[in-house]
Design an enzyme around this catalytic site. Structure first.
Site, short mmCIF file in Angstrom:
data_model
loop_
_atom_site.label_atom_id
_atom_site.label_comp_id
_atom_site.label_asym_id
_atom_site.label_seq_id
_atom_site.Cartn_x
_atom_site.Cartn_y
_atom_site.Cartn_z
N CYS A 132 -3.82 -0.90 -2.25
CA CYS A 132 -4.05 0.48 -2.67
C CYS A 132 -4.89 0.51 -3.96
CB CYS A 132 -2.70 1.15 -2.91
SG CYS A 132 -2.80 2.87 -3.37
N CYS B 214 -11.19 3.21 -1.94
CA CYS B 214 -9.98 3.78 -1.36
C CYS B 214 -9.76 3.06 -0.04
CB CYS B 214 -10.16 5.28 -1.14
SG CYS B 214 -8.82 6.05 -0.21
N GLU C 11 -6.90 9.63 8.62
CA GLU C 11 -5.56 9.53 9.23
C GLU C 11 -5.50 10.30 10.55
OE1 GLU C 11 -2.13 9.51 6.83
OE2 GLU C 11 -3.02 7.95 5.57
N ASP D 203 0.85 -1.19 0.00
CA ASP D 203 0.00 0.00 0.00
C ASP D 203 0.88 1.25 0.00
OD1 ASP D 203 -2.60 1.34 0.16
OD2 ASP D 203 -1.90 2.03 2.10
N SER D 204 0.28 2.37 -0.32
CA SER D 204 1.01 3.64 -0.31
C SER D 204 1.37 4.06 1.12
CB SER D 204 0.16 4.72 -0.97
OG SER D 204 -1.11 4.79 -0.34
N1 DGL Z 1 -4.12 3.91 -0.55
C1 DGL Z 1 -4.72 4.93 -1.38
C2 DGL Z 1 -5.85 4.31 -2.22
O1 DGL Z 1 -6.49 3.35 -1.83
C3 DGL Z 1 -5.23 6.10 -0.53
C4 DGL Z 1 -4.13 6.94 0.08
C5 DGL Z 1 -3.23 7.55 -0.98
O2 DGL Z 1 -3.68 8.45 -1.72
O3 DGL Z 1 -2.09 7.10 -1.07
O4 DGL Z 1 -6.11 4.79 -3.29
#
Ligand code: DGL
Length: 247
Positions: A70, A180, A150, A7-8
């Site tokens: 992500c 998301c 967050e 994930d990001s």
């Molecule tokens: N993890 C990202 C997503 O599901 C959300 C947070 C980000 O923008 O990195 O698109």
């Protein structure tokens, strides 16, 4: 079976939560690119580049499958990851649409996709939904939801005002895709606002998909999990402890 979850940042922990509850993996390696989050505001080529770098990280582990929690990565980089990876790679978008298809039989039903700028701009959910016959599709980018989650503001005035701000002109849909990683944490207030019963959660959808696609079953009552982050791994572990109720 050992999974790598990418994930990001911390958001992918919502997918991990579903994976832990499912008991289908013996071990999970989680990697959050916390140094470069958010991905949702970045462009396609950057997201592909970062994702391929994450793939190099996972090559150091003996994983059987890579799951991109992500949505933004799932929207832009799955093909590139699959072409370069020595193991299968699955995103969350196809599983999400398949989960929706299992729940919603009427193809004229109105579907609302909520996602980051990257996810919505890619048009991937829309394309996959259309390929399954859905036509009545609307998308929104409620960007402020990510920092609100967050901040841990899962309910209350700030969230309620923001929900009204984004949804005031949106008719109640038959189904909502929480496209998301962060949105499942505020799924209930979103559901309460619209009074829509069908909500698609990427984590639950990916579990449903993996069980079917790889013939997996609930084998493990305890899944070992190791967390890695490109910056501040202790911060990630702290959020994990909180969101996943880890001891
Ligand atoms: N993890 C990202 C997503 O599901 C959300 C947070 C980000 O923008 O990195 O698109």
């Amino acid at each position: 079976m050992k999974a790598g979850v990418f994930d990001s940042g911390v958001g992918g922990l919502t997918v991990v939560k579903s994976l832990l509850a499912s008991g289908i993996f013996e071990e999970i390696i989680y990697y959050g690119d916390t140094a470069r989050v958010p991905y949702g505001i970045k462009d396609k080529n950057t997201i592909i580049r970062y994702s391929l770098e994450a793939l190099e990280f996972f090559k150091n582990f003996d994983i059987d499958i890579m799951i991109t929690a992500c949505n933004s990565v799932s929207a832009y980089a799955i093909k590139e990851l699959q072409q370069s990876a020595p193991f299968p790679v699955t995103g969350v978008i196809n599983p999400g649409v398949l989960a929706l298809k299992n729940k919603i039989k009427d193809k004229d039903s109105s579907i609302l996709i909520l996602g980051t700028n990257a996810t919505i701009k890619s048009g991937k959910y829309e394309r996959v939904l259309k390929s399954h016959g859905f036509t009545n599709i609307n998308s929104i980018t409620p960007s402020l939801f990510v920092p609100i989650v967050e901040e841990g503001l899962f309910c209350g005035e700030v969230l309620d005002t923001t929900i009204k701000h984004y949804f005031k002109n949106t008719p109640t849909p038959d189904a909502i895709i929480l496209g998301c990683t962060h949105f499942p944490l505020i799924g209930k207030p979103i559901q309460d606002y619209f009074h829509t019963s069908t909500m698609i959660h990427s984590g639950d959808a990916v579990v449903e998909y993996l069980i079917k696609e790889y013939n997996l079953s609930k084998k493990y009552s305890d899944t070992a999990i190791t967390f890695f982050a490109s910056e501040n791994p202790d911060g990630l572990k702290k959020v994990a402890k909180n969101w996943l109720d880890l001891s």
